[in-house]
Design an enzyme around this catalytic site. Structure first.
Site, PDB file in Angstrom:
ATOM      1  N   SER A 129      37.213  34.820  35.873  1.00 54.39           N
ATOM      2  CA  SER A 129      35.835  35.305  35.829  1.00 54.39           C
ATOM      3  C   SER A 129      35.424  35.474  34.384  1.00 54.39           C
ATOM      4  CB  SER A 129      35.711  36.649  36.551  1.00 54.39           C
ATOM      5  OG  SER A 129      34.413  37.184  36.385  1.00 54.39           O
ATOM      6  N   TYR A 142      38.190  45.227  37.658  1.00 58.28           N
ATOM      7  CA  TYR A 142      38.010  43.799  37.931  1.00 58.28           C
ATOM      8  C   TYR A 142      38.177  42.995  36.639  1.00 58.28           C
ATOM      9  CZ  TYR A 142      35.848  39.468  39.610  1.00 58.28           C
ATOM     10  OH  TYR A 142      35.606  38.163  39.958  1.00 58.28           O
TER      11      TYR A 142
END
Length: 267
Positions: A129, A142
């Site tokens: 990501s 995250y």
């Protein structure tokens, strides 16, 4: 011969788009899900696999190799979102996120490597990501789990070069998928000192996903990488400003970049 591809988390979102695109381009594709019976109408087979359960990983990899005699490409796509003030996220949820986003992909890699070494060929693509390049407020766990996978890929690549097994990362930005629905959200507590900033940031994050890019952009990027003789270490796929944010982090002083992020999130 057609290349055989395994995509973890291939039942929806980016994984589904990649699987359908590769299938339409002549690849033999296997996707995975914890509940494959829910995806009987998939354009490619969906097998049972939970990245947190090593026995399901080994079983599924064996099924594919026994049937096809080889495994050319692994796409580590299965992942989980998590949001919240780090102070308020239960330790169990933090560990569960790393189990899915970091330890899970490593265990899938370990399961496919004996076959790829035997073939003296293989490609592993880890879906990370853009959030993994920076510590984002209320998405810190995250960011950390995806950033860890980015770094471990750099090391893994060098360890695998002598076996002709290649590895790369693709870091997507915000895409229009159902990831927001599957995130762990730390609850918005009425007595929390983070209630307003976390709530505002949560709304902003969800809006970014809802207006995100078409996942087909990722599918096309994956095919291009598969057809590349020597893939780069890192790829970024998404809107220009999302990718440019990584460049800015590299060139701006840390405190200036931090102020820029805080202004974006209205903190």
């Amino acid at each position: 011969m057609k290349k055989v591809v395994l995509i973890t988390g291939g039942s929806s979102g980016i994984g589904k788009s990649v699987g359908e695109y590769l299938t339409s381009n002549g690849f033999i594709v296997y996707g995975t899900s914890r509940n494959p019976e829910n995806y009987k109408n998939s354009q490619f087979p969906i097998l049972e696999l939970d990245v947190k359960k090593i026995e399901t990983i080994q079983k599924t990899v064996k099924i594919i190799i026994d049937k096809e005699g080889k495994l050319d490409v692994l796409i580590n796509n299965a992942g989980a979102g998590i949001t919240g003030a780090i102070e308020e996220i239960p330790e169990a949820e933090i560990k569960a996120n790393f189990e899915t986003n970091f330890f899970g992909p490593i265990n899938v890699i370990k399961a496919v490597l004996p076959q790829m070494r035997k073939q003296q060929a293989g490609l592993i693509i880890n879906i990370t990501s853009i959030a993994g390049y920076m510590g984002l407020p209320y998405r810190g766990i995250y960011s950390a789990s995806k950033g860890a996978l980015e770094l471990v890929t750099e090391a893994f690549r060098m360890e695998l070069k002598s076996f002709n097994v290649k590895m790369t990362n693709i870091a997507p930005g915000d895409f229009a998928t159902n990831i927001a629905a599957g995130r762990y959200h730390a609850p918005l507590l009425d007595n929390s000192p983070y209630k307003k900033p976390y709530g505002d940031t949560l709304n902003l994050m969800n809006a970014h996903v809802d207006s995100g890019s078409n996942p087909d952009m990722m599918a096309k990027a994956v095919l291009k990488i598969i057809n590349t003789k020597n893939p780069k270490v890192h790829y970024k796929v998404g809107e220009f400003m999302q990718k440019f944010s990584i460049v800015l982090k590299r060139i701006l002083p840390d405190t200036i970049y931090e102020k820029m992020l805080m202004k974006h999130y209205k903190l």
